[in-house]
Scaffold this motif. Structure first.
Motif, PDB file in Angstrom:
ATOM      1  N   GLN A 372       0.840  -1.194   0.000  1.00 40.27           N
ATOM      2  CA  GLN A 372       0.000   0.000   0.000  1.00 40.27           C
ATOM      3  C   GLN A 372       0.872   1.239   0.000  1.00 40.27           C
ATOM      4  OE1 GLN A 372      -2.387  -0.685   3.518  1.00 40.27           O
ATOM      5  NE2 GLN A 372      -4.114  -1.415   2.266  1.00 40.27           N
ATOM      6  N   GLY A 375      -3.005   4.390  -0.509  1.00 38.37           N
ATOM      7  CA  GLY A 375      -4.315   4.036  -1.042  1.00 38.37           C
ATOM      8  C   GLY A 375      -4.480   2.540  -1.082  1.00 38.37           C
ATOM      9  N   ARG A 381      -7.903  -3.601  -4.971  1.00 42.04           N
ATOM     10  CA  ARG A 381      -8.633  -3.082  -6.131  1.00 42.04           C
ATOM     11  C   ARG A 381      -9.102  -4.217  -7.033  1.00 42.04           C
ATOM     12  NH1 ARG A 381      -4.562   0.802  -8.769  1.00 42.04           N
ATOM     13  NH2 ARG A 381      -6.261   1.009 -10.316  1.00 42.04           N
TER      14      ARG A 381
END
Length: 507
Positions: A372, A375, A381
């Motif tokens: 990370q 974000g 994701r």
């Protein structure tokens, strides 16, 4: 003209084909001893003498090899040009040959990828690369971009043939895969065709080189062919003697064999465990593979008429599907080691879509995808996906080589390729996994760390396969030899032993 000013240059018929080809990007390659290096020297001299102001750049990866192979020796530039040097027609200053008409031959080397920037401002009219498979694709593409010609008046017979690239190569080396995919795969020998814009847009051609094409080798060194056969392994002989591009010299996975490890697709039994593994990539290709674990010994068709079936041993992994994110050009040809640059959500959705209706027990993913930086991570994701159709993974075990009692991923992969105590492979690939099959056998050892493979190659499918193997560690059982029975004795079941662990009776 004095006798010393006459050069004794001679090309054999196959060398003349490469010299006279209308192709502006040609590979003259294959077997060792085909006369590739000699062709480059004579072509450079002839073109420089007939085209004023020509700039020829001759490359080998290592400087010492460049000097030994091209400058020194009875067929080197110094000997070939001795008469002209004596007459003042040319001068040789270190790694540069200057001709009376302003033409020059530069002897160059490019060992590391960062060295390519030394030629950032070069205007290369003729690019000659000896042993192209010793170079990475990144170096080759950069040098090809430097090939251009402005303000040079060409003789009528050479119009349309310059600027040009002529390369020589044998199978094997760090660049084997990109050379094979660029010049050989999908092409017909001798056929000249226009490459796509993303591939440089030049007229491309592959001209095979064989030992038989160079009579000088047999005349001057009649024992050379025997020494090629004495290389040892059959695969290496096939590569160097016969120019077989399906065989890779110095391959990291030299135990990979298509006939043993590649199978025709067959229905995967419903009760076999299924999982997937992935290696993230954006600018570089991503790689995802779907695997099934054989729960029992299973015989599947070989796919060859009349041939016996193939045994998939219990515990073997079968890669039955792959998704490889490699870019293609306008003609649909793969651009080696170039990714699709898809965002993580789209990749996650694509993986989930390709699960089809399979019951996936788990997935393992490149640990770097979990990092990370202000974000959500790539893995997070991917799990979000599109329309809640993402795919989930856990961190893969990323250990590459063994150390301090811990097993390494490459050892796991190699071990499964080698197989069990009966020599049966423990890792198979459906023949539809084309990118795994084309890239895995071509991977080379790292020169600095022979226990690891060279990461400058297209190793994404190999990394993904390594993660899969590490998720289900496996070790071959050692066959226990039968105990020796002393002469005059026979072992019989059910007979009490003699106190030394042996059951026997005297006969």
């Amino acid at each position: 003209m004095s006798q010393s000013a006459v050069l004794n240059l001679h090309l054999h018929p196959k060398q003349e084909v490469a010299f006279n080809t209308p192709a502006t990007e040609a590979l003259f390659g294959g077997a060792a001893g085909g006369g590739k290096s000699h062709l480059m020297r004579e072509a450079a001299i002839i073109w420089c003498s007939e085209i004023p102001g020509l700039q020829v750049y001759l490359f080998r990866r290592i400087h010492d090899d460049l000097i030994k192979n091209h400058m020194e020796g009875p067929q080197g530039f110094r000997e070939l040009l001795a008469g002209w040097v004596e007459c003042g027609f040319c001068t040789i200053i270190e790694n540069e040959i200057r001709f009376w008409n302003g033409s020059k031959i530069y002897l160059c080397h490019c060992f590391n990828e960062k060295d390519r920037f030394k030629y950032q401002g070069a205007e290369i009219h003729v690019l000659l690369i000896d042993e192209l498979t010793h170079f990475t694709e990144k170096i080759y593409r950069f040098l090809r971009n430097r090939v251009r010609m402005v303000g040079i008046k060409l003789p009528k017979k050479y119009v349309g043939m310059f600027p040009r690239i002529l390369c020589g190569a044998n199978p094997g080396g760090v660049g084997h895969q990109f050379v094979k995919s660029t010049f050989i795969e999908g092409a017909t020998e001798y056929t000249v065709y226009r490459a796509s814009k993303t591939e440089g847009g030049m007229l491309r051609q592959y001209i095979p080189a064989r030992l038989e094409d160079n009579p000088s080798m047999n005349d001057n060194d009649p024992g050379y062919e025997d020494r090629l056969h004495g290389l040892g392994s059959e695969s290496l002989v096939r590569a160097m003697r016969h120019g077989d591009w399906d065989i890779v010299e110095g391959a990291y996975f030299d135990n990979f064999e298509r006939r043993r490890h590649v199978v025709k697709p067959f229905p995967i039994p419903d009760h076999w465990t299924r999982f997937r593994a992935g290696d993230w990539g954006s600018a570089k290709p991503f790689a995802f593979g779907w695997y099934a674990v054989a729960s029992d010994d299973t015989i599947v068709p070989s796919g060859v008429a009349g041939a016996p079936g193939i045994v998939i041993p219990r515990g073997a992994l079968v890669k039955y599907r792959e998704w490889y994110g490699v870019k293609t050009d306008a003609q649909g040809k793969y651009i080696p080691d170039t990714g699709l640059k898809l965002h993580a959500e789209a990749v996650g959705a694509g993986v989930r879509q390709r699960d089809n209706y399979d019951t996936i027990s788990y997935g393992v993913l490149d640990p770097a995808a979990f990092s990370q930086d202000g974000g959500p991570s790539i893995a997070e994701r991917m799990a979000n996906g599109t329309s809640a159709n993402g795919s989930t993974f856990r961190r893969a075990d990323n250990k590459r080589t063994a150390g301090r009692g811990a097993m390494g991923g490459w050892d796991q992969l190699r071990g499964r390729l080698s197989g069990d105590e009966d020599g049966r492979p423990m890792l198979f690939f459906f023949d539809t996994c084309i990118h795994t099959i084309r890239t895995l056998p071509a991977l080379q050892h790292d020169e600095a760390n022979p226990e690891d493979l060279d990461t400058k190659q297209e190793d994404h499918a190999a990394d993904e396969t390594r993660y899969a193997c590490m998720s289900r560690p496996w070790a071959a059982k050692t066959k226990t030899p039968a105990p020796k029975v002393p002469q005059g004795h026979v072992q019989l079941p059910g007979v009490p032993d003699d106190g030394n662990g042996r059951r026997r009776i005297r006969i």
